[in-house]
Design an enzyme around this catalytic site. Sequence first.
Site, PDB file in Angstrom:
ATOM      1  N   LYS A   1     -28.851 -21.075 -52.761  1.00  0.00           N
ATOM      2  CA  LYS A   1     -28.446 -19.880 -52.023  1.00  0.00           C
ATOM      3  C   LYS A   1     -29.159 -18.693 -52.671  1.00  0.00           C
ATOM      4  O   LYS A   1     -29.497 -18.710 -53.854  1.00  0.00           O
ATOM      5  CB  LYS A   1     -26.946 -19.688 -52.031  1.00  0.00           C
ATOM      6  CG  LYS A   1     -26.284 -19.341 -53.330  1.00  0.00           C
ATOM      7  CD  LYS A   1     -26.375 -17.904 -53.754  1.00  0.00           C
ATOM      8  CE  LYS A   1     -26.064 -16.948 -52.638  1.00  0.00           C
ATOM      9  NZ  LYS A   1     -26.350 -15.539 -53.124  1.00  0.00           N
TER      10      LYS A   1
ATOM     11  N   THR B   1     -33.790 -17.263 -57.691  1.00  0.00           N
ATOM     12  CA  THR B   1     -32.669 -17.588 -56.852  1.00  0.00           C
ATOM     13  C   THR B   1     -31.370 -17.403 -57.584  1.00  0.00           C
ATOM     14  O   THR B   1     -31.305 -17.537 -58.795  1.00  0.00           O
ATOM     15  CB  THR B   1     -32.818 -19.055 -56.420  1.00  0.00           C
ATOM     16  OG1 THR B   1     -33.024 -19.060 -55.031  1.00  0.00           O
ATOM     17  CG2 THR B   1     -31.605 -19.874 -56.761  1.00  0.00           C
TER      18      THR B   1
ATOM     19  N   GLU C   1     -33.590 -11.343 -47.402  1.00  0.00           N
ATOM     20  CA  GLU C   1     -32.973 -10.222 -46.692  1.00  0.00           C
ATOM     21  C   GLU C   1     -34.006  -9.411 -45.913  1.00  0.00           C
ATOM     22  O   GLU C   1     -34.940  -8.859 -46.483  1.00  0.00           O
ATOM     23  CB  GLU C   1     -32.251  -9.313 -47.688  1.00  0.00           C
ATOM     24  CG  GLU C   1     -30.948  -9.939 -48.172  1.00  0.00           C
ATOM     25  CD  GLU C   1     -30.265  -9.139 -49.264  1.00  0.00           C
ATOM     26  OE1 GLU C   1     -30.865  -8.194 -49.772  1.00  0.00           O
ATOM     27  OE2 GLU C   1     -29.123  -9.495 -49.600  1.00  0.00           O
TER      28      GLU C   1
END
Lengths: 409, 409
Positions: free
Chosen positions: B194, B205, B285
């Site tokens: 994630k 990450t 994002e």
Amino acid sequence: MSEAKTSTTPNTFKLVRNQGVTAPLGFKAAGIAAGIKASGKPDLALVFNEGPHYAAAGVFTRNKVRAAPVLWSEQVLGDGHLRAVILNSGGANACTGPGGFQDTHATAEKVAEALSHWGTETGAGEVAVCSTGLIGDRLPMDKVLAGVTEIVHEMGGGLTGGTDAAHAIMTTDTVPKEAALHHGGGWNVGGMAKGAGMMAPSLATMLVVLTTDVHATPEQLDQALRYATGYTFDRLDVDGATSTNDTVLLLSSGASEKTCTQEELNAAVREVCDDLAAQLQGDAEGVTKRILITVTGAVSEEEALIGARAIARDSLVKTALFGSDPNWGRVMAAIGIAPIELVHDKLTVSFNGQPIAEHGCGVPGARDVDLSGPEIDVTVDLGLGRGTATIRTTDLSHAYVEENSAYSS
Amino acid sequence: MSEAKTSTTPNTFKLVRNQGVTAPLGFKAAGIAAGIKASGKPDLALVFNEGPHYAAAGVFTRNKVRAAPVLWSEQVLGDGHLRAVILNSGGANACTGPGGFQDTHATAEKVAEALSHWGTETGAGEVAVCSTGLIGDRLPMDKVLAGVTEIVHEMGGGLTGGTDAAHAIMTTDTVPKEAALHHGGGWNVGGMAKGAGMMAPSLATMLVVLTTDVHATPEQLDQALRYATGYTFDRLDVDGATSTNDTVLLLSSGASEKTCTQEELNAAVREVCDDLAAQLQGDAEGVTKRILITVTGAVSEEEALIGARAIARDSLVKTALFGSDPNWGRVMAAIGIAPIELVHDKLTVSFNGQPIAEHGCGVPGARDVDLSGPEIDVTVDLGLGRGTATIRTTDLSHAYVEENSAYSS
């Protein structure tokens, strides 16, 4: 400069913003539209030192990719003297190879020829050149050279010429930037600046010309300029980028017939640079918040500066502040990765003077602090030593993305 | 691991994306909504190693501000063994002080107690903890502890549990990330990840759990993990930020009863990490462009990496690419300020394989290259040596600003 001539008047001064490079005695300036910009806006500026002295100093970008005018100006400053500075917007003349360098040389030759024609015997080696705009294109030299002839003709006395010059060097700037300091000792420092993005670590601003009518040697000017830029333009960091063209020049005419101490000169030049840096920050691309990042309690000033710069460059901090969001955890994460000595449990973070986190943890009400105003102070105390430094920066806004995603096209 | 047991089958493998941590034998997983997130979405995940072996390794954020679960997990990994990993989204448990660390400890204790209750004698020191979400708030421990009891009860076999776990660790991710490699030697590597922002220099990450059923020692796992992350997550740089919580864990059950060489293990773990890194890049994002920055011809691989990272972090490059603008001058300016050996005249810049600038200057047609597609390759050749490195990054878009200016509020 003999000690005997040093001013003994009180070290007082007055700083004004509606005057620039022509505020000191012995300087003329002009700004015209030469047709370099497709928009037809002013794009050529000249600053001319009438003397009687011609001492000068400069600091240049630390980028290893250097534009032709930077290479030229650094070279002609080798002897510490300048008669004139010619500046153009509408094209950076960077990454243009030997041809681009020849264009810069030809521009300086043309300025020298035109000045000589009007009665001031000048060589190309006394003319600095500054350019700003898009990287990679050759300049329209027919327009530049015709513009040089015209601008020397147009050059007038008085303050208006300085303001015209400040207008002509604008790119994405929305307002011209000028400042002048009138020293109680009877001498003056003036300056103009342009730059609204690409302001960063070595030199924050693309182009700055400073003038003074105090009588000073090239070495004194050089010392004052390095001192002043180190505390001002070097600590303005909008997006971490550093231009290929950054140039700050300081010229002295000696026309006031006054001298001053090195400390007085340092302080005066710093005042003018600091004000110009604040104007650059306020007009930075897409700015909605003017942000001061201060790190205190570092083991050294250098480490404080590294820490403040790390926070100032953090996109997550900058977007949070754009949203007026007191997301102090992002400040913690940003300082935590800076290559400096720090201890998590000793960190204190304050927004606008209000402690938000102490001993590395949030305090009650930390998320309620109001950051909706246009100015935000972020202070991080490392609790280790006495090193302190402040960086001026801005938020990361939609307008920044908009402006910078549609610049060359 | 004896040489005799080393697989002699061809070094072939198959990589799939619809399987994750439960693809290797000997692993169970689950993901549930424990009420930690106000939205009611899944927020608690468990990965359980059924054995017969329990070797494990981990790499953690290099941020000096470290979240409680990072401190805990690094500590329990000291002996190179793990039975389980519990992960929560909805809160980072960072900058939460001694109370936050006690919360992490209590969570591990609860996992151990619940697993022991269901027949697997486990100590808290065999349970790693990972957290992700907003920095600075304490976790709602009543919900976390009740969730732990529930998730151990829910834990099922098969691939579904792994996918549920991958869902439960998402924050601003829009899709879960899983990958699994089936090796011709009869063993497997699986993983989930994630992270959609704050992906940067040390570890790109926030949270990654990798599993394998090959029989390997903690030292072999550690070597493979450092090798793989160095070429994958460490070279994914979305915004230069590095989280307080970054964690990558690798657990081995040995359930395949196979062994392999170090090189085979390195290669297999790297494959899975590389695929997960690509998935993270694609879901970063506000991403509208997936960008590969490659620097070739550097004097060393390290210098190539520094150069590629400098370009990947440059806001002016990233906004230009968001606008599909082949503004190669910004690439020049960005590499020019990197602290590496370079010579302006030797620089070549290519966009999508097409040379745009050679010998430091633009080539005809440089501004006409089409960058409108979703993938952009930027290559800079320094022309000095053989050092080469590639960084995965993204553009800087309006969506990035939007998402990050409204995260905590």
